[in-house]
Design a protein around this motif. Structure first.
Motif, PDB file in Angstrom:
ATOM      1  N   LEU A  51       1.239  -1.263   4.314  1.00  0.00           N
ATOM      2  CA  LEU A  51       0.926  -2.810   4.067  1.00  0.00           C
ATOM      3  C   LEU A  51       1.324  -3.360   2.832  1.00  0.00           C
ATOM      4  O   LEU A  51       0.847  -2.932   1.867  1.00  0.00           O
ATOM      5  CB  LEU A  51      -0.565  -3.063   4.435  1.00  0.00           C
ATOM      6  CG  LEU A  51      -0.866  -4.662   4.626  1.00  0.00           C
ATOM      7  CD1 LEU A  51      -0.151  -5.262   5.641  1.00  0.00           C
ATOM      8  CD2 LEU A  51      -2.468  -4.713   4.702  1.00  0.00           C
ATOM      9  N   LEU A  53       1.379  -6.989   1.208  1.00  0.00           N
ATOM     10  CA  LEU A  53       0.848  -8.413   1.290  1.00  0.00           C
ATOM     11  C   LEU A  53       1.563  -9.203   0.350  1.00  0.00           C
ATOM     12  O   LEU A  53       1.436  -8.899  -0.805  1.00  0.00           O
ATOM     13  CB  LEU A  53      -0.739  -8.301   1.158  1.00  0.00           C
ATOM     14  CG  LEU A  53      -1.351  -7.776   2.380  1.00  0.00           C
ATOM     15  CD1 LEU A  53      -2.904  -7.811   1.830  1.00  0.00           C
ATOM     16  CD2 LEU A  53      -1.132  -8.681   3.715  1.00  0.00           C
ATOM     17  N   PHE A  87      -2.096 -11.541   7.925  1.00  0.00           N
ATOM     18  CA  PHE A  87      -2.805 -10.080   7.963  1.00  0.00           C
ATOM     19  C   PHE A  87      -4.469 -10.633   8.420  1.00  0.00           C
ATOM     20  O   PHE A  87      -5.124 -10.001   9.180  1.00  0.00           O
ATOM     21  CB  PHE A  87      -2.847  -9.685   6.601  1.00  0.00           C
ATOM     22  CG  PHE A  87      -3.843  -8.398   6.520  1.00  0.00           C
ATOM     23  CD1 PHE A  87      -3.593  -7.326   7.365  1.00  0.00           C
ATOM     24  CD2 PHE A  87      -4.759  -8.229   5.647  1.00  0.00           C
ATOM     25  CE1 PHE A  87      -4.397  -6.257   7.394  1.00  0.00           C
ATOM     26  CE2 PHE A  87      -5.530  -7.091   5.450  1.00  0.00           C
ATOM     27  CZ  PHE A  87      -5.451  -6.235   6.284  1.00  0.00           C
ATOM     28  N   HIS A 171      -4.275   1.383   7.247  1.00  0.00           N
ATOM     29  CA  HIS A 171      -3.181   1.058   5.985  1.00  0.00           C
ATOM     30  C   HIS A 171      -3.560   1.969   4.813  1.00  0.00           C
ATOM     31  O   HIS A 171      -4.579   1.543   4.054  1.00  0.00           O
ATOM     32  CB  HIS A 171      -3.529  -0.543   5.793  1.00  0.00           C
ATOM     33  CG  HIS A 171      -2.939  -1.183   6.828  1.00  0.00           C
ATOM     34  ND1 HIS A 171      -1.590  -1.186   7.653  1.00  0.00           N
ATOM     35  CD2 HIS A 171      -3.707  -1.881   7.562  1.00  0.00           C
ATOM     36  CE1 HIS A 171      -1.589  -2.077   8.571  1.00  0.00           C
ATOM     37  NE2 HIS A 171      -2.396  -2.565   8.528  1.00  0.00           N
ATOM     38  N   ILE A 174      -1.990   0.065   0.386  1.00  0.00           N
ATOM     39  CA  ILE A 174      -1.583  -1.365   0.589  1.00  0.00           C
ATOM     40  C   ILE A 174      -1.062  -2.050  -0.699  1.00  0.00           C
ATOM     41  O   ILE A 174      -1.636  -1.644  -1.727  1.00  0.00           O
ATOM     42  CB  ILE A 174      -3.305  -2.145   0.730  1.00  0.00           C
ATOM     43  CG1 ILE A 174      -3.792  -1.713   1.907  1.00  0.00           C
ATOM     44  CG2 ILE A 174      -2.968  -3.581   0.625  1.00  0.00           C
ATOM     45  CD1 ILE A 174      -5.084  -2.407   2.297  1.00  0.00           C
ATOM     46  N   VAL A 176      -0.167  -5.258  -3.017  1.00  0.00           N
ATOM     47  CA  VAL A 176      -0.439  -6.537  -3.077  1.00  0.00           C
ATOM     48  C   VAL A 176       0.478  -7.170  -4.180  1.00  0.00           C
ATOM     49  O   VAL A 176       0.493  -6.976  -5.150  1.00  0.00           O
ATOM     50  CB  VAL A 176      -1.840  -6.546  -3.774  1.00  0.00           C
ATOM     51  CG1 VAL A 176      -2.307  -8.126  -3.735  1.00  0.00           C
ATOM     52  CG2 VAL A 176      -2.828  -5.795  -2.516  1.00  0.00           C
ATOM     53  N   VAL A 190      -9.259  -7.250  -0.309  1.00  0.00           N
ATOM     54  CA  VAL A 190      -8.448  -6.345  -0.826  1.00  0.00           C
ATOM     55  C   VAL A 190      -9.446  -5.417  -1.645  1.00  0.00           C
ATOM     56  O   VAL A 190      -9.175  -4.098  -1.282  1.00  0.00           O
ATOM     57  CB  VAL A 190      -7.485  -6.785  -1.818  1.00  0.00           C
ATOM     58  CG1 VAL A 190      -6.671  -5.383  -2.723  1.00  0.00           C
ATOM     59  CG2 VAL A 190      -6.274  -7.778  -1.406  1.00  0.00           C
ATOM     60  N   SER A 197      -8.430   2.697   1.069  1.00  0.00           N
ATOM     61  CA  SER A 197      -7.063   2.670   0.808  1.00  0.00           C
ATOM     62  C   SER A 197      -6.847   2.816  -0.765  1.00  0.00           C
ATOM     63  O   SER A 197      -7.395   2.323  -1.455  1.00  0.00           O
ATOM     64  CB  SER A 197      -6.521   1.462   1.428  1.00  0.00           C
ATOM     65  OG  SER A 197      -6.888   1.085   2.722  1.00  0.00           O
ATOM     66  N   VAL A 199      -4.772   1.096  -3.620  1.00  0.00           N
ATOM     67  CA  VAL A 199      -4.284  -0.136  -3.588  1.00  0.00           C
ATOM     68  C   VAL A 199      -3.354  -0.242  -4.863  1.00  0.00           C
ATOM     69  O   VAL A 199      -3.485   0.149  -5.987  1.00  0.00           O
ATOM     70  CB  VAL A 199      -5.138  -1.091  -4.016  1.00  0.00           C
ATOM     71  CG1 VAL A 199      -4.668  -2.768  -4.375  1.00  0.00           C
ATOM     72  CG2 VAL A 199      -6.046  -1.304  -2.581  1.00  0.00           C
TER      73      VAL A 199
END
Length: 574
Positions: A51, A53, A87, A171, A174, A176, A190, A197, A199
Motif C-alpha cells: 500500500l 498512501l 483508503f 498490507h 505501507i 506513507v 498508520v 505492517s 511502515v
C-alpha cells in the motif's frame, strides 16, 4: 529514472523494520519507496498487496507514473496507490457499522456540507454545534463528511483489533508519502497498522505547508521517531527533479533567507507595471516566454503552471488568459460555490416539461440558495434566505414578481425549449451563456464561477457520466446525480490526473505536482509571496514559496509587480 543505490538507500531496501526517509523535493524518496516495494513483491502471500498512501490525486498520479518505470507490468497489481481518503473510505464502507452507524454509508460532499452549515469554519462560534450535528448524521443517517473519514477510521481501528489485524495482514508493507503533513487521526491509523505492517515514512520537513490544519504540526516527525523507532536516512539536498539547473538552490536560498543578487540557472524574472492592461499582458506573454526558454516543440513543454498565492490571484490569471484570443488552460479551484453552481447548471440540462414549470423554478431557486449559503458571508446568506422564501411561494402556486424569480423562470423556459447536441461540453457552454444573458446578478456570478471548471477540468468523469446518460436516453435525466457521482469519484479514486497543458492554481494546490515550467505570479494584494501579513522572518511563507519553486523541472519565471517589493526575494535582481 535511473537512481544510484548508495549504501544509505541500500540500508532501507534491506531493512525489515520501520524506516523514515528524509529528503527535499526531487531527492528520490518516491523512487526509493518504489524500489522497496519491488523488493517485497515476490514475497507477498496470495491476497496481499503493498500500500502506497498519499494525500492528493496529483501525488497519487505522480507516484503511479513513477511506478511504471520501477514495477514490471506483470507485478503492478501487487501495488495499491491510494489517497488517505480513498483508503479510509474503503474501511468505513466495509466496517463502519461496527461504530453504530447504518450499514449503508454515503458521502456528504464538501460543497454540500458548506451549504448545510451556512459556510461556517472551525474558527466560528457555531462550529461545535455543527460538529455534533454531523456526528449525528453519521450515526443516524449514515452520511459521512470528508474530514470525518480519518477520525472515524482511527476510532474503528482502535476498537476493533480483528479489523486492524486484517487490514495490516492484507498490507504487510505501507509506504506513507508526505508523512510530515499527516494529521493526528491519519497518523493514528498508520501507527495502529504499524503494529503488524512494516511502515516506510517519506518526509520533507521543509515542505510542511498545511500546519494550519487541525492536528498537523512540526512535531509529527518527532512522533514518528518516538512511535516507530525507525531506521532513518536523510537524502538531504540531492536533486533528481531539475538536474542541470539551480532551481533547487534558489528554493533553498529562499528558505534560508539568503537569496543572492545573481542569476540562477533555470530562474528568470519579468516585471510588469501597475495597470491592469500591463498585468494581463505580462500574464499572457509569460506563456510564450516560457515556451521559448524551454524550446517549443510538439512534445515540449508538456506542462506549464501559473501559480498565485490566493484564489483571487487565480481568478486574475484565468481572466487574463481568456481575454482577446483565449489561451486554453485548466483551473484547479474547488471552492464550494463553484461546485454548487455547477449543480444548478446541470439541472438546466435535465429534461423539462411545461406542466412542471413552477416546480422547476422552485428547484432552481433552491439550488441558487444552497450555492450562496455555502459562501457563509452576510450578503450571501441574506440572498440564500430570500431564495428559500421564493422557493416556498413558487411551490404553493404563487410566483413572486421579483427579478431573480423572473430570471429563474426564463432560464427554465429556455432549458425546456433548447435543442441539445449530446456533447456535454457544448451543452454546458449553452447553459453557461443562458445564465449570463437571461439571469440576474446572482446567476451571472454563478456563471463566472463555472469558468473555473473549464472544459470539465475537475475530471473527465463528469463528461463521461453525462455522455452515458445521453447514449441511453437521448437526454440528460438525472444529470445532478451524475455530477455528484463524478465529483465523489474524483475525490476518492486513485486514477491518473492529467497534468499536460497549461494549469492555473494557488500554491497550496500545486503540492505533489511537477511541471516543465512554472510561472510564479506576485502582486501585492491578490498574490503576495508573504502569506496573510505574516511577520519577519516569514517562515511559513518561505516554506510555501520553496515548495512552489521546486514544482518545476526546467524553468521558473517570476512574474513580479514592479511597484512593490517582496521582502523574501528583494535581493534577487538577475
Amino acid at each position: 529514472m535511473e537512481l544510484r543505490i548508495c549504501s544509505k538507500r541500500q540500508s532501507v531496501l534491506a531493512a525489515t523494520g520501520h524506516c523514515l526517509v528524509l529528503g527535499g523535493a526531487g531527492s528520490g524518496k518516491t523512487t526509493l519507496a518504489l524500489l522497496k516495494a519491488m523488493s517485497r513483491i515476490d514475497g507477498l502471500a496470495p491476497g496481499q498487496k503493498i500500500l502506497f498512501l498519499s494525500f492528493s490525486r496529483a501525488a497519487v498520479s505522480r507516484v503511479a507514473d513513477a511506478a511504471k518505470g520501477q514495477i514490471p507490468t506483470d507485478k503492478e497489481q501487487a501495488l495499491t496507490i491510494q489517497t488517505f481518503h480513498s483508503f479510509f473510505w474503503q474501511i468505513l464502507q466495509g466496517h463502519g457499522y461496527l461504530l453504530g452507524s447504518p450499514r449503508r454509508l454515503s458521502i456528504l460532499l464538501a460543497h454540500d456540507e458548506k451549504a448545510m452549515c451556512n459556510g461556517i469554519s472551525r474558527e466560528d462560534s457555531g462550529w461545535a454545534n455543527w460538529e455534533e450535528q454531523r456526528r449525528r448524521m453519521f450515526y443516524e443517517d449514515g452520511q459521512v463528511c470528508f474530514d470525518l473519514f480519518a477520525p472515524l477510521t482511527a476510532e474503528l481501528l482502535r476498537r476493533a483489533k480483528r479489523i486492524r489485524d486484517r487490514v495490516a495482514s492484507r498490507h504487510p508493507l505501507i509506504l506513507v508519502d508526505e508523512a510530515q503533513d499527516t494529521s493526528d487521526d491519519q497518523w493514528e491509523c498508520v501507527r495502529l497498522l504499524a503494529e503488524k505492517s512494516q511502515v516506510i515514512c517519506l518526509a520533507d520537513p521543509n515542505q510542511m505547508i498545511y500546519d494550519f490544519l487541525p492536528g498537523v504540526g512540526p512535531g509529527r516527525i518527532t512522533e514518528i521517531r518516538r512511535a516507530l523507532n525507525p531506521h532513518e536516512i536523510d537524502l538531504e539536498d540531492e536533486n533528481n527533479r531539475s538536474p542541470g539547473t539551480e532551481i533547487a538552490a534558489f528554493a533553498r536560498d529562499v528558505l534560508a533567507g539568503s537569496v543572492r543578487n545573481v542569476s540562477y540557472k533555470g530562474m528568470s524574472r519579468q516585471r510588469f507595471g501597475p495597470s491592469a492592461d500591463s498585468r494581463d499582458k505580462a500574464i499572457r506573454s509569460s506563456i510564450g516566454i516560457l515556451r521559448r526558454i524551454l524550446g517549443d516543440t510538439e512534445s515540449h513543454p508538456k506542462s506549464i503552471a501559473l501559480l498565485a498565492s490566493y484564489g483571487i490571484g487565480v481568478a486574475v490569471i484565468s481572466s487574463a488568459l481568456q481575454r482577446e484570443r483565449p489561451i486554453s488552460h485548466q483551473v484547479l479551484y474547488d471552492e464550494a460555490f463553484a461546485l454548487l453552481s455547477s449543480r444548478a447548471a446541470v439541472f438546466l440540462l435535465e429534461p423539462k416539461e411545461l406542466s412542471t414549470h413552477a416546480e422547476d423554478v422552485a428547484t432552481l431557486l433552491e439550488l441558487v440558495g444552497a450555492a450562496f449559503r455555502a459562501k457563509g458571508k452576510k450578503g450571501a446568506l441574506e440572498r440564500a434566505a430570500k431564495c428559500t422564501g421564493y422557493t416556498a411561494r413558487c411551490r404553493t402556486g404563487e410566483m413572486p414578481k421579483v427579478k431573480i424569480v423572473k430570471a429563474a423562470s426564463d432560464l427554465v423556459a429556455s432549458a425546456r425549449d433548447r435543442s441539445l447536441t449530446g456533447d456535454p461540453r457544448k451543452d454546458w457552454t449553452l447553459v453557461k451563456l443562458d445564465l449570463r444573458q437571461l439571469g440576474d446578478k446572482a446567476f451571472r456570478e454563478m456563471a463566472s464561477y463555472l469558468d473555473y471548471l473549464v472544459a470539465f477540468a475537475r475530471g473527465h468523469r463528469i463528461s463521461e457520466n453525462l455522455s452515458a446518460l445521453w447514449i441511453e436516453h437521448g437526454a440528460y435525466p438525472g444529470a445532478r446525480a451524475a455530477l455528484d457521482a463524478a465529483l465523489a469519484q474524483d475525490q476518492l479514486l486513485s486514477a491518473q490526473e492529467e497534468l499536460h497543458g497549461i494549469h492555473v492554481m494557488n500554491m497550496h494546490k500545486c503540492k505533489g505536482k511537477q511541471f516543465d515550467g512554472v510561472v510564479l505570479y506576485r502582486q501585492q494584494y491578490h498574490s503576495p509571496f508573504v502569506w496573510r501579513d505574516e511577520s519577519a522572518p516569514y517562515a511559513k511563507s518561505r516554506r510555501l514559496l520553496h515548495m512552489a519553486i521546486t514544482r518545476a523541472r526546467s524553468h521558473v519565471l517570476i512574474l513580479d509587480e514592479a511597484s512593490s517589493k517582496c521582502p523574501i526575494i528583494a535581493q534577487y535582481n538577475p
